[in-house]
Design a protein around this motif. Structure first.
Motif, PDB file in Angstrom:
ATOM      1  N   ALA A   1       0.841  -1.275   0.054  1.00  0.00           N
ATOM      2  CA  ALA A   1       0.038  -0.028  -0.029  1.00  0.00           C
ATOM      3  C   ALA A   1       1.126   1.127   0.076  1.00  0.00           C
ATOM      4  O   ALA A   1       0.759   2.070  -0.892  1.00  0.00           O
ATOM      5  N   GLY A   2       2.060   1.213   0.943  1.00  0.00           N
ATOM      6  CA  GLY A   2       2.825   2.602   0.802  1.00  0.00           C
ATOM      7  C   GLY A   2       3.597   2.732  -0.381  1.00  0.00           C
ATOM      8  O   GLY A   2       3.558   3.825  -0.932  1.00  0.00           O
ATOM      9  N   LEU A   3       4.106   1.700  -1.045  1.00  0.00           N
ATOM     10  CA  LEU A   3       4.855   1.811  -2.192  1.00  0.00           C
ATOM     11  C   LEU A   3       3.860   2.096  -3.453  1.00  0.00           C
ATOM     12  O   LEU A   3       4.101   2.948  -4.372  1.00  0.00           O
ATOM     13  N   THR A   4       2.671   1.664  -3.375  1.00  0.00           N
ATOM     14  CA  THR A   4       1.578   1.958  -4.466  1.00  0.00           C
ATOM     15  C   THR A   4       1.444   3.539  -4.529  1.00  0.00           C
ATOM     16  O   THR A   4       1.261   4.092  -5.403  1.00  0.00           O
ATOM     17  N   ALA A   5       1.167   3.845  -3.196  1.00  0.00           N
ATOM     18  CA  ALA A   5       0.997   5.217  -2.805  1.00  0.00           C
ATOM     19  C   ALA A   5       2.202   6.210  -3.382  1.00  0.00           C
ATOM     20  O   ALA A   5       1.741   7.439  -3.677  1.00  0.00           O
ATOM     21  N   ARG A   6       3.303   5.799  -3.330  1.00  0.00           N
ATOM     22  CA  ARG A   6       4.494   6.349  -3.885  1.00  0.00           C
ATOM     23  C   ARG A   6       4.491   6.173  -5.309  1.00  0.00           C
ATOM     24  O   ARG A   6       5.503   6.841  -6.064  1.00  0.00           O
ATOM     25  N   GLY A   7       3.663   5.480  -6.011  1.00  0.00           N
ATOM     26  CA  GLY A   7       3.966   5.269  -7.500  1.00  0.00           C
ATOM     27  C   GLY A   7       4.794   4.334  -7.825  1.00  0.00           C
ATOM     28  O   GLY A   7       5.069   4.223  -8.997  1.00  0.00           O
ATOM     29  N   THR A   8       5.319   3.237  -6.886  1.00  0.00           N
ATOM     30  CA  THR A   8       6.122   2.607  -7.186  1.00  0.00           C
ATOM     31  C   THR A   8       5.636   0.914  -7.087  1.00  0.00           C
ATOM     32  O   THR A   8       5.032   0.586  -6.409  1.00  0.00           O
ATOM     33  N   THR A   9       5.985   0.204  -8.378  1.00  0.00           N
ATOM     34  CA  THR A   9       5.840  -1.185  -8.722  1.00  0.00           C
ATOM     35  C   THR A   9       6.778  -2.072  -8.341  1.00  0.00           C
ATOM     36  O   THR A   9       7.893  -1.844  -8.760  1.00  0.00           O
ATOM     37  N   VAL A  10       6.475  -2.963  -7.463  1.00  0.00           N
ATOM     38  CA  VAL A  10       7.522  -3.792  -6.974  1.00  0.00           C
ATOM     39  C   VAL A  10       7.595  -5.260  -7.920  1.00  0.00           C
ATOM     40  O   VAL A  10       6.375  -5.845  -7.931  1.00  0.00           O
ATOM     41  N   VAL A  11       8.547  -5.623  -8.441  1.00  0.00           N
ATOM     42  CA  VAL A  11       8.699  -6.958  -9.138  1.00  0.00           C
ATOM     43  C   VAL A  11       9.457  -7.865  -8.171  1.00  0.00           C
ATOM     44  O   VAL A  11      10.811  -7.813  -7.950  1.00  0.00           O
TER      45      VAL A  11
ATOM     46  N   ALA B   1      19.197  -1.387 -17.630  1.00  0.00           N
ATOM     47  CA  ALA B   1      19.931  -0.739 -18.779  1.00  0.00           C
ATOM     48  C   ALA B   1      18.899  -0.160 -19.700  1.00  0.00           C
ATOM     49  O   ALA B   1      18.935   1.096 -19.986  1.00  0.00           O
ATOM     50  N   ARG B   2      18.083  -1.169 -19.853  1.00  0.00           N
ATOM     51  CA  ARG B   2      17.040  -0.701 -21.122  1.00  0.00           C
ATOM     52  C   ARG B   2      16.067   0.572 -20.660  1.00  0.00           C
ATOM     53  O   ARG B   2      15.651   1.249 -21.271  1.00  0.00           O
ATOM     54  N   ALA B   3      15.812   0.210 -19.200  1.00  0.00           N
ATOM     55  CA  ALA B   3      14.971   1.262 -18.484  1.00  0.00           C
ATOM     56  C   ALA B   3      15.482   2.586 -18.347  1.00  0.00           C
ATOM     57  O   ALA B   3      14.900   3.608 -18.604  1.00  0.00           O
ATOM     58  N   CYS B   4      17.024   2.745 -18.085  1.00  0.00           N
ATOM     59  CA  CYS B   4      17.600   3.939 -17.953  1.00  0.00           C
ATOM     60  C   CYS B   4      17.722   4.612 -19.510  1.00  0.00           C
ATOM     61  O   CYS B   4      17.543   5.712 -19.598  1.00  0.00           O
TER      62      CYS B   4
ATOM     63  N   ARG C   1       5.970  -5.284 -18.934  1.00  0.00           N
ATOM     64  CA  ARG C   1       5.022  -6.148 -18.057  1.00  0.00           C
ATOM     65  C   ARG C   1       4.902  -5.421 -16.812  1.00  0.00           C
ATOM     66  O   ARG C   1       3.857  -5.094 -16.173  1.00  0.00           O
ATOM     67  N   ALA C   2       6.032  -4.936 -16.241  1.00  0.00           N
ATOM     68  CA  ALA C   2       5.964  -4.200 -14.921  1.00  0.00           C
ATOM     69  C   ALA C   2       5.263  -2.900 -14.866  1.00  0.00           C
ATOM     70  O   ALA C   2       4.529  -2.297 -14.216  1.00  0.00           O
ATOM     71  N   LEU C   3       5.602  -2.110 -16.079  1.00  0.00           N
ATOM     72  CA  LEU C   3       5.068  -0.981 -16.385  1.00  0.00           C
ATOM     73  C   LEU C   3       3.528  -0.993 -16.571  1.00  0.00           C
ATOM     74  O   LEU C   3       2.778  -0.174 -15.794  1.00  0.00           O
ATOM     75  N   ALA C   4       3.207  -2.043 -17.352  1.00  0.00           N
ATOM     76  CA  ALA C   4       1.816  -2.128 -17.559  1.00  0.00           C
ATOM     77  C   ALA C   4       0.831  -2.391 -16.167  1.00  0.00           C
ATOM     78  O   ALA C   4      -0.152  -1.957 -15.735  1.00  0.00           O
ATOM     79  N   ALA C   5       1.708  -3.276 -15.302  1.00  0.00           N
ATOM     80  CA  ALA C   5       0.903  -3.661 -14.150  1.00  0.00           C
ATOM     81  C   ALA C   5       0.849  -2.456 -13.163  1.00  0.00           C
ATOM     82  O   ALA C   5      -0.125  -2.174 -12.509  1.00  0.00           O
ATOM     83  N   GLY C   6       1.857  -1.606 -13.249  1.00  0.00           N
ATOM     84  CA  GLY C   6       1.714  -0.522 -12.485  1.00  0.00           C
ATOM     85  C   GLY C   6       0.983   0.496 -12.651  1.00  0.00           C
ATOM     86  O   GLY C   6       0.171   1.293 -12.163  1.00  0.00           O
ATOM     87  N   GLU C   7       0.375   0.486 -14.017  1.00  0.00           N
ATOM     88  CA  GLU C   7      -0.420   1.379 -14.549  1.00  0.00           C
ATOM     89  C   GLU C   7      -1.943   0.721 -14.622  1.00  0.00           C
ATOM     90  O   GLU C   7      -2.966   1.280 -15.066  1.00  0.00           O
ATOM     91  N   GLY C   8      -2.053  -0.552 -13.784  1.00  0.00           N
ATOM     92  CA  GLY C   8      -3.342  -0.855 -13.837  1.00  0.00           C
ATOM     93  C   GLY C   8      -3.807  -2.085 -14.645  1.00  0.00           C
ATOM     94  O   GLY C   8      -5.025  -2.315 -14.342  1.00  0.00           O
ATOM     95  N   ALA C   9      -2.962  -2.560 -15.402  1.00  0.00           N
ATOM     96  CA  ALA C   9      -3.376  -3.638 -16.392  1.00  0.00           C
ATOM     97  C   ALA C   9      -3.664  -4.987 -15.604  1.00  0.00           C
ATOM     98  O   ALA C   9      -2.938  -5.107 -14.658  1.00  0.00           O
ATOM     99  N   PRO C  10      -4.418  -5.675 -15.918  1.00  0.00           N
ATOM    100  CA  PRO C  10      -4.593  -7.169 -15.416  1.00  0.00           C
ATOM    101  C   PRO C  10      -3.534  -7.797 -15.060  1.00  0.00           C
ATOM    102  O   PRO C  10      -2.768  -7.941 -16.107  1.00  0.00           O
ATOM    103  N   VAL C  11      -3.226  -8.434 -13.826  1.00  0.00           N
ATOM    104  CA  VAL C  11      -2.364  -9.207 -13.636  1.00  0.00           C
ATOM    105  C   VAL C  11      -2.648 -10.569 -13.352  1.00  0.00           C
ATOM    106  O   VAL C  11      -3.650 -10.797 -12.732  1.00  0.00           O
ATOM    107  N   HIS C  12      -1.959 -11.553 -14.020  1.00  0.00           N
ATOM    108  CA  HIS C  12      -2.484 -13.093 -13.809  1.00  0.00           C
ATOM    109  C   HIS C  12      -2.695 -13.460 -12.300  1.00  0.00           C
ATOM    110  O   HIS C  12      -1.702 -13.097 -11.685  1.00  0.00           O
ATOM    111  N   THR C  13      -3.710 -13.966 -11.980  1.00  0.00           N
ATOM    112  CA  THR C  13      -4.020 -14.526 -10.462  1.00  0.00           C
ATOM    113  C   THR C  13      -3.962 -15.969 -10.515  1.00  0.00           C
ATOM    114  O   THR C  13      -4.778 -16.512 -11.169  1.00  0.00           O
ATOM    115  N   PRO C  14      -2.877 -16.680 -10.071  1.00  0.00           N
ATOM    116  CA  PRO C  14      -2.700 -17.952 -10.261  1.00  0.00           C
ATOM    117  C   PRO C  14      -3.729 -18.829  -9.420  1.00  0.00           C
ATOM    118  O   PRO C  14      -4.365 -18.224  -8.525  1.00  0.00           O
TER     119      PRO C  14
END
Length: 312
Positions: free
Chosen positions: A24-34, A53-56, A211-224
């Motif tokens: 909750a705290g990281l989401t509020a900061r706009g950070t997605t954890v992988v 490196a690609r992200a940079c 995939r991480a950016l999409a998840a952070g923007e609210g795209a559906p994430v697989h639920t096992p």
């Protein structure tokens, strides 16, 4: 006789509560954890270095926290990407926990970080049971590990939200059967996406970031399915006849992160371990064995501070 009290559920419940708060705290900061899980030698660090490196290159604010039992080699290597990197030395602990992650992020994670990659300890057993507050859990396996890897480690693969195959550039040389691997993944985790990568050739690099950016923007994430039914498997331990004593054996789970106990005595007997991924095995056990009495506190082994922050 020996009465056994299993602390696994209590430990995981506490970890889950911490993970929920951290998420909750990281989401509020706009950070997605992988959260990245794999066996040692899977090529996880190689792929992560190139993803950073690609992200940079794309101007995406990212950071990485990497965990190992010893050495700071991976942090030095990942820092070559130009991203902020921090090393966690677990001093023998076989996995990260949410509380550990939170402590290491305090006063370190740069403001504005969009993606935090957590490279867990190389191990597909213990880390599978611990939620770190991640948005996306990724399990990696190299083509050299065999097509039946998902069947051997059903908890790790069964809880994955994304599966990444590494080192596909040598798949033909090791006779890797991609179709069989995919079938085994679907057997333990129906519907999960499988991504192919060959980091040294640049093939598939950037997919994990996307995939991480999409998840952070609210795209559906697989639920096992496993996460919906029974998110965490338990370790159980039983002891054979210990002789003429009656007390309570208290433990967390099978691994290097056991608890400290207040009373220790010698015993001889058969020690049986049952683990969801490893099966059941017995071995003779002679020597000190720790027992915690019901009215006395259980002292957990402290986790050491991490190494210093690294930057290239």
């Amino acid at each position: 006789m020996c009465r056994e009290v299993d602390l696994q559920q209590a430990v995981l419940a506490k970890n889950d509560a911490t993970a929920h708060s951290l998420r909750a705290g990281l989401t509020a900061r706009g950070t997605t954890v992988v959260n990245l899980l794999s066996s040692p030698g899977s090529g996880k660090t190689e792929l992560l270095e190139r993803e950073l490196a690609r992200a940079c290159e794309r101007g995406v604010p990212v950071a990485a926290l990497t965990a190992d039992l010893a050495t700071e080699n991976d942090a030095v290597r990942l820092a070559r990407s130009g991203a902020p990197v921090k090393q966690v030395l677990t001093d023998g602990l076989c996995h990260l926990e949410a509380g550990m992650l939170g402590r290491h992020l305090d006063n370190w994670l740069p403001d504005g970080t969009r993606i935090l990659f957590v490279e867990n300890v190389g191990n597909l057993v213990c880390p599978a049971s611990y939620d770190l507050g991640e948005t996306l859990r990724v399990v990696l396996a190299s083509v050299t590990e065999g097509e039946d890897k998902p069947l051997k480690y059903p908890t790790a693969f069964g809880l994955a939200q994304l599966v990444v195959v590494t080192k596909t550039d040598i798949a033909e040389a090791v006779d890797f059967d991609e179709a069989a691997f995919r079938a085994h993944v679907q057997q333990v985790n129906p519907g999960v996406e499988v991504v192919l990568t060959a980091a040294r050739r640049g093939e598939g690099v950037g997919t994990l970031l996307d995939r991480a950016l999409a998840a952070g923007e609210g795209a559906p994430v697989h639920t096992p399915v496993m996460a919906r039914q029974h998110p965490y498997q338990q370790h159980t331990h039983t002891h054979g006849d210990m002789g003429a004593h009656d007390d309570t054996h208290t433990h967390r789970d099978h691994g290097a992160h056991g608890a400290s106990h207040t009373h220790t005595h010698a015993h001889t007997g058969i020690h049986t371990h049952t683990h969801p991924d490893l099966g059941t095995h017995e071995h003779p056990h002679t020597g000190p064995h720790a027992h915690a009495h019901p009215d006395e506190p259980l002292v957990m082994t402290p986790v050491p501070d991490s190494a210093a922050q690294y930057r290239s």
